[in-house]
Design a protein around this motif. Structure first.
Motif, PDB file in Angstrom:
ATOM      1  N   SER A   1       0.802  -1.221   0.000  1.00  0.00           N
ATOM      2  CA  SER A   1       0.000   0.000   0.000  1.00  0.00           C
ATOM      3  C   SER A   1       0.838   1.275   0.000  1.00  0.00           C
ATOM      4  N   HIS A   2       2.143   1.170   0.348  1.00  0.00           N
ATOM      5  CA  HIS A   2       2.953   2.388   0.474  1.00  0.00           C
ATOM      6  C   HIS A   2       4.089   2.507  -0.546  1.00  0.00           C
ATOM      7  N   TYR A   3       4.684   1.403  -0.940  1.00  0.00           N
ATOM      8  CA  TYR A   3       5.895   1.504  -1.743  1.00  0.00           C
ATOM      9  C   TYR A   3       5.880   0.672  -3.028  1.00  0.00           C
ATOM     10  N   ALA A   4       5.055  -0.345  -3.090  1.00  0.00           N
ATOM     11  CA  ALA A   4       5.155  -1.305  -4.185  1.00  0.00           C
ATOM     12  C   ALA A   4       4.765  -0.706  -5.523  1.00  0.00           C
ATOM     13  N   LYS A   5       5.475  -1.142  -6.561  1.00  0.00           N
ATOM     14  CA  LYS A   5       5.083  -0.847  -7.931  1.00  0.00           C
ATOM     15  C   LYS A   5       4.037  -1.879  -8.349  1.00  0.00           C
ATOM     16  N   THR A   6       3.196  -1.515  -9.288  1.00  0.00           N
ATOM     17  CA  THR A   6       2.178  -2.469  -9.747  1.00  0.00           C
ATOM     18  C   THR A   6       2.825  -3.705 -10.347  1.00  0.00           C
ATOM     19  N   THR A   7       4.012  -3.552 -10.890  1.00  0.00           N
ATOM     20  CA  THR A   7       4.711  -4.703 -11.472  1.00  0.00           C
ATOM     21  C   THR A   7       5.212  -5.677 -10.405  1.00  0.00           C
ATOM     22  N   GLU A   8       5.167  -5.277  -9.129  1.00  0.00           N
ATOM     23  CA  GLU A   8       5.626  -6.153  -8.038  1.00  0.00           C
ATOM     24  C   GLU A   8       4.491  -6.902  -7.357  1.00  0.00           C
ATOM     25  N   PHE A   9       3.257  -6.631  -7.732  1.00  0.00           N
ATOM     26  CA  PHE A   9       2.129  -7.233  -7.022  1.00  0.00           C
ATOM     27  C   PHE A   9       2.156  -8.756  -7.102  1.00  0.00           C
ATOM     28  N   ASP A  10       2.490  -9.306  -8.259  1.00  0.00           N
ATOM     29  CA  ASP A  10       2.538 -10.768  -8.386  1.00  0.00           C
ATOM     30  C   ASP A  10       3.610 -11.356  -7.468  1.00  0.00           C
TER      31      ASP A  10
END
Length: 610
Positions: free
Chosen positions: A129-138
Motif C-alpha cells: 500500500s505504500h511503496y510497491a510498484k504495480t509490477t511487483e504485485f505478483d
C-alpha cells in the motif's frame, strides 16, 4: 535493511517492561511503523526469512530437540541411555507433566514461527500500500503464498501435538484445539487468545494452504529458489490435512494432482539409501522432495549452541544426541573414545529391529582369530562371532529384512563409519552402556540424519543433512489411504506397493514378487505386533518414515497408543518401563507456563487427564 532484519529476529524480546505476556512465543510487539517498514521488495523478502529459519534456528524445533527428544520418545523409536534429565525421562516413558520445559519450549517454538509469519504478512500489506510498484504485485502475492504455507505447517504441528482430539467430518470437531493468531499481537489483550475448536483450527490450516497453492500456482522453483515453498508443497500438505480430518473425497483430487503434475517422482533406492546423511549434497532438493529444511555446516561457533541471528547460520545439532556409537580406541566396545562421533544419548529401540523383520538373537563376541599384541581399533581383541556376522550379511542380501532398516539404523560390528578425522573406517559398537548393560540389548545406532563421514565434533557440532518435511512417498501413501476409505481398494493397494517396491529396488510401476496381495497381507512385523503384522498401509508408513517425525501422528489418529506401549515395554537402557497407557497420552498438555500467563486459557481448558 540490517536494522529491519535485526528487529524482526528480536521480536521475542520486545515486550514492554513490567508487563507479563503469555509465554507462548507470541508476545505482543511494538507498533510496526515506518521505521520497521520495507521500502523495497528485497527488504520485504527479509521479513519472510524468520518464518523459514525458525524451523532450524529454534533449539526447540529441528535445531536440537524435536526429532531426537520429542518424536524419538513419542514413537518409541529410541531407547534412552541417560538418566540425569528428569524432564527428558518424562518424555521417553510417556509420563509428561504440565510444567515439563521441553513441552513448553516446543509450544513456544511453534508459536514463534506463527508470529514471524504474521509479522511478514503485516509488512507485506504495508509495503503493497505504500511503496510497491504495480509490477511487483505478483511477486508480493507469491511471497504471501509462501507465508501461508509456513503458517499452516506450524499450526499443523501445534494441532497434532496439543489439540485435544483428531476429527472426522462427523465427530471431534467440537473438541478443544489450539489458539489461533491471524495477525500480529500489538498488546497483551491480543497476545492472549482462547483455545479454538479442533474444527476451527483445521479449517484455518486448510484455508491457508488453499491460499498458498493459489498464490504459488505456476511458480517454478529452481536454482536459488529450489528450497522455497512451491505450489506442490502447498497441495501436498493440503491433501494431508484432508486425510488427517477424514475428508477423503476432497483429498483424492488434490493428492492426485501432485502425483500427476508436480514433476516429482520416487528416487531410486540407491539414492534413497544416502539421502539422509548429506552424502552427497547433490541429494538435497531431489526429485522426491516437496519441502525440506535447508541445513548447512555454517555457524558462528559450536553448532546450534552458539548460532547467532545471521541468516548465514544454517545449522542444526540434533546429531549430537543420536549419532553412532563406535569401537573404543582400545578396541573394546566400552573403551574410551567410543563416543567420539556423538553423545549417543539414545539408540534404536530393540523392538524396532523386529518390526523391520530382523529376527536374529542377541550376538556374542569372540576372540579375534590370530589376535596378538595390543588391542586397538585396527586390531581388536574381540569381534562379533563370525557366523553371526555372516548371517547378518545374508539377511541383507536376500532382503528377508526390510532394506529400509539399514537406511535408518547401523548394526554393531557389521556397519562402520569414518573416524573423527575421516581417514579410516571404525566399526559401529553396541550402544546403551551408560546406564544399561550392552550385552543384554542389540544396541543399534541411528543412521538417518546423523553424521557418518566424520565426527560431528569435527564439524563444530553441525549437522549436514537437510530435513524432509514432505516427500512424494508420503503423498502416495496418503492417496492410498484416501482411495481405500472411499472404496477403491485395488488402486489404493497399488500405491502402497509402489512405495514398497522402491524399498526392494524394484521398478515402482511393475508388479513384483515383493508385492502385498491384499490389505491383510503379512508384513515384516512379528505376529505379536498387532498394529503392523497384517496392515500394509500402517507398516509402510512406519517403515518409510521411521525417525522422520511422522509415525506418532498416525499412532494418534488410528488410536494405536495402548498397543504400541504394550509392544515396546522398555524405555531406558537400564530397563525402566514405559508408563501404563492412558488416553491423555495422545496429546501433550497445554504448558503450565501458558496457563499461568494467558488469562483466556484456564485450568478448566486443559487437555483431559492433565
Amino acid at each position: 535493511m540490517i536494522k529491519k532484519l535485526i528487529f524482526i529476529l528480536a521480536l521475542g524480546s520486545t515486550v514492554a517492561a513490567c508487563r507479563k505476556a503469555p509465554e507462548n512465543g507470541y508476545e505482543p510487539v511494538d507498533q510496526l511503523n515506518t521505521y520497521n517498514a520495507p521500502t523495497t521488495l528485497t527488504d520485504l523478502e527479509s521479513f519472510l526469512v524468520p518464518g523459514y529459519s525458525n524451523f532450524r534456528k529454534s533449539f526447540n524445533l529441528y535445531g536440537f530437540n524435536l526429532l531426537t527428544k520429542h518424536f524419538a520418545s513419542l514413537e518409541h523409536a529410541a531407547t534412552l541411555d541417560y538418566k540425569d534429565d528428569r524432564d527428558w525421562n518424562e518424555l521417553i516413558i510417556h509420563n509428561v507433566t504440565t510444567p515439563n520445559p521441553y513441552v513448553s519450549s516446543l509450544w513456544a517454538g511453534l508459536y514463534t514461527g506463527v508470529k514471524n509469519v504474521n509479522v511478514f504478512l503485516d509488512r507485506a500489506d504495508f509495503y503493497e500500500s505504500h511503496y510497491a510498484k504495480t509490477t511487483e504485485f505478483d511477486a508480493i502475492n507469491q511471497l504471501r503464498g509462501e507465508a501461508y504455507f509456513l503458517r499452516a505447517y506450524y499450526y499443523f504441528q501445534l494441532e497434532c501435538l496439543f489439540g485435544e482430539s483428531y476429527m472426522t467430518p462427523s465427530s471431534g470437531g467440537d473438541k478443544r484445539g489450539v489458539p489461533i493468531f491471524k495477525k500480529i499481537a500489538l498488546n497483551l489483550e491480543e497476545a492472549s487468545q482462547p483455545r479454538s475448536t479442533v474444527k476451527e483450527v483445521w479449517d484455518f490450516i486448510i484455508d491457508d494452504l488453499k491460499q498458498a497453492a493459489s498464490k504459488l500456482a505456476g511458480v517454478n522453483r529452481a536454482g536459488a529458489t529450489k528450497g522455497r515453498v512451491s505450489e506442490w508443497a502447498a497441495k501436498g500438505l493440503l491433501g494431508k490435512a484432508y486425510v488427517f480430518t477424514g475428508q477423503y473425497d476432497l483429498a483424492k483430487p488434490v493428492l492426485k494432482d501432485v502425483i500427476d503434475n508436480s514433476g516429482k517422482s520416487l528416487m531410486s533406492f540407491s539414492k534413497y539409501s544416502n539421502a539422509f546423511n548429506a552424502l552427497p549434497e547433490s541429494n538435497e532438493f531431489n526429485e522426491e522432495s516437496l519441502f525440506e529444511i535447508n541445513v548447512e555446516r555454517r555457524t558462528g561457533g559450536s553448532g546450534i549452541f552458539s548460532s547467532g541471528t545471521s541468516p548465514d547460520d544454517l545449522t542444526t545439532s540434533q546429531g549430537l544426541i543420536w549419532g553412532p556409537m563406535i569401537l573404543g580406541l582400545d578396541g573394546y566396545e566400552t573403551g574410551g573414545g567410543n563416543i567420539d562421533m556423538s553423545r549417543v544419548n539414545i539408540f534404536v529401540n530393540d523392538k524396532n529391529l523386529r518390526r523391520f523383520g530382523f529376527t536374529l538373537p542377541l550376538f556374542d563376541t569372540v576372540q579375534a582369530p590370530g589376535f596378538s599384541g595390543t588391542s586397538s581399533r585396527t586390531n581388536p581383541q574381540y569381534i562379533m562371532k563370525p557366523s553371526y556376522r555372516q548371517q547378518s550379511l545374508d539377511v541383507r542380501a536376500d532382503k528377508s529384512v526390510d532394506p529400509r532398516l539399514y537406511v535408518c539404523a547401523q548394526q554393531p560390528w557389521v556397519d562402520s563409519v569414518n573416524d573423527k578425522t575421516g581417514t579410516f573406517r571404525v566399526p559401529v559398537a553396541r550402544a546403551g552402556g551408560n546406564i544399561g548393560n550392552i550385552y543384554q540389548q542389540y544396541g543399534w545406532s541411528f543412521k538417518k540424519y546423523t553424521t557418518v563421514d566424520k565426527s560431528i565434533y569435527t564439524y563444530n557440532s553441525c549437522d549436514g543433512a537437510n530435513y524432509y518435511l514432505l516427500r512424494l512417498a508420503d503423498v502416495y501413501l496418503l492417496y492410498a489411504e484416501a482411495l481405500k476409505n472411499t472404496g477403491d481398494e485395488p488402486t489404493a493397494l497399488e500405491y502402497v506397493n509402489k512405495v514398497h517396491r522402491r524399498a526392494y529396488g524394484q521398478p515402482i510401476n511393475s508388479p513384483s514378487s515383493f508385492d502385498y496381495t491384499s490389505w491383510t497381507a503379512a508384513t515384516k512385523a512379528s505376529t505379536a505386533d498387532v498394529n503392523l503384522r497384517n496392515n500394509p498401509l500402517a507398516y509402510e508408513r512406519f517403515a518409510e518414515f521411521f525417525a522422520e517425525g511422522q509415525w506418532w501422528y498416525d499412532v494418534c489418529r488410528w488410536r494405536f497408543g495402548q498397543s504400541e506401549q504394550e509392544y515396546y515395554v522398555k524405555a531406558l537402557s537400564d530397563g525402566t518401563a514405559i508408563a501404563a497407557w492412558e488416553d491423555k497420552m495422545y496429546t501433550y498438555p497445554i504448558p503450565s507456563t501458558e496457563l499461568s500467563s494467558n488469562k483466556k486459557i484456564t485450568a478448566a481448558d486443559q487437555n483431559p487427564g492433565y
